[in-house]
Design a protein around this motif. Sequence first.
Motif, PDB file in Angstrom:
ATOM      1  N   GLY A   1      13.449  11.053 -46.379  1.00  0.00           N
ATOM      2  CA  GLY A   1      13.544  10.030 -45.350  1.00  0.00           C
ATOM      3  C   GLY A   1      12.294   9.960 -44.489  1.00  0.00           C
ATOM      4  O   GLY A   1      11.247  10.516 -44.828  1.00  0.00           O
ATOM      5  N   HIS A   2      12.438   9.272 -43.387  1.00  0.00           N
ATOM      6  CA  HIS A   2      11.358   9.160 -42.408  1.00  0.00           C
ATOM      7  C   HIS A   2      11.843   9.798 -41.110  1.00  0.00           C
ATOM      8  O   HIS A   2      13.037  10.127 -40.978  1.00  0.00           O
ATOM      9  CB  HIS A   2      10.967   7.693 -42.241  1.00  0.00           C
TER      10      HIS A   2
ATOM     11  N   SER B   1      12.893  11.736 -53.701  1.00  0.00           N
ATOM     12  CA  SER B   1      11.773  11.081 -53.024  1.00  0.00           C
ATOM     13  C   SER B   1      10.785  12.110 -52.497  1.00  0.00           C
ATOM     14  O   SER B   1       9.569  11.902 -52.517  1.00  0.00           O
ATOM     15  CB  SER B   1      12.289  10.218 -51.877  1.00  0.00           C
TER      16      SER B   1
ATOM     17  N   TYR C   1      16.701  -0.586 -43.401  1.00  0.00           N
ATOM     18  CA  TYR C   1      16.099   0.588 -42.759  1.00  0.00           C
ATOM     19  C   TYR C   1      17.009   1.049 -41.623  1.00  0.00           C
ATOM     20  O   TYR C   1      17.201   0.336 -40.639  1.00  0.00           O
ATOM     21  CB  TYR C   1      14.718   0.211 -42.207  1.00  0.00           C
TER      22      TYR C   1
ATOM     23  N   MET D   1      17.313   6.924 -50.807  1.00  0.00           N
ATOM     24  CA  MET D   1      16.308   7.973 -50.727  1.00  0.00           C
ATOM     25  C   MET D   1      17.012   9.327 -50.833  1.00  0.00           C
ATOM     26  O   MET D   1      18.155   9.482 -50.443  1.00  0.00           O
ATOM     27  CB  MET D   1      15.536   7.876 -49.423  1.00  0.00           C
TER      28      MET D   1
ATOM     29  N   THR E   1      16.645   2.774 -46.918  1.00  0.00           N
ATOM     30  CA  THR E   1      15.773   3.850 -46.481  1.00  0.00           C
ATOM     31  C   THR E   1      16.304   4.354 -45.144  1.00  0.00           C
ATOM     32  O   THR E   1      16.972   3.622 -44.410  1.00  0.00           O
ATOM     33  CB  THR E   1      14.326   3.362 -46.312  1.00  0.00           C
TER      34      THR E   1
END
Length: 283
Positions: free
Chosen positions: A229-230, A5, A177, A1, A207
């Motif tokens: 990212g998250h 993204s 992840y 990512m 990710t």
Amino acid sequence: MSYDSFLADEPVIVTAALTGGVHGKEATPNLPESPEEIGRAAAAAERAGAAVVHLHARRPNGERTFDTGRFQAIDDAVRRHADDVIIQHSTGGTAAPDADRHRPLRTDPAPEMASLDMGPLNRYAHLTSENTRGLVDSLYDEMHERGIKPELEVFNDGHRNEIRGLLDRRDLADPVYATLIFGPGTLTRPTPRNFLTAIDDLPEGATFNTLGFGRHQLPFATMGVLFGGHVRVGLEDNVYYRRGELAASNAQLVERVVRVANELGRPVATPAEARAILGLRGV
């Protein structure tokens, strides 16, 4: 990512870390501890935009526990109050017997996700969380057997090597992840350069989730949004809304990072979208 993204408008998954296992209500009276309090906090965080809730269990006196029954009571409360939020159990811990670390994985149904610490770190004045490779492998194996997605917790630079070692030893389902954690002590030092180095050093196709402790929560969450990212926010990692002002709730911290994502033009993932992104089994 990557920044690509972000440019591609890929949704950002917001995780709310509701309570943790270190500080209690002495740090903030707004910290949920009982199953009912955690269940209501999870529902409020979901309404605010969180797709995932990261859960620890506590005894009635507020102390941390790995007891399966206590996790079951929390999960039941979350499902009673929330609509569709993804449940993620913590298996991390300091000075806890290895057998206890497995107990959060044994609820019915199993959590869709669980944390998996990638190696040792110092805690407090005289404690080290060892997280031996043997323990990491055994936790991963039970997660694999029960269909639980591991969230690989990366507390420092060496833990990225440990991800590669785990990939050599085990066949992790895509996407890998990893939560990149920044803060004091054994953690990766919270600087933007270290953040960029960390995301560039992840295995191909991984990710990432971004977690900054204390005052670093908002700026590192913002960098997570910008670089595809998250993000994770919540009272486990930060009890303040701004300097000298306690956060009113987990939901307040979620609402703020959702506003940041919206202002930057990044959509926020629903629980269903998060399941598709992370390849979760659903419940």
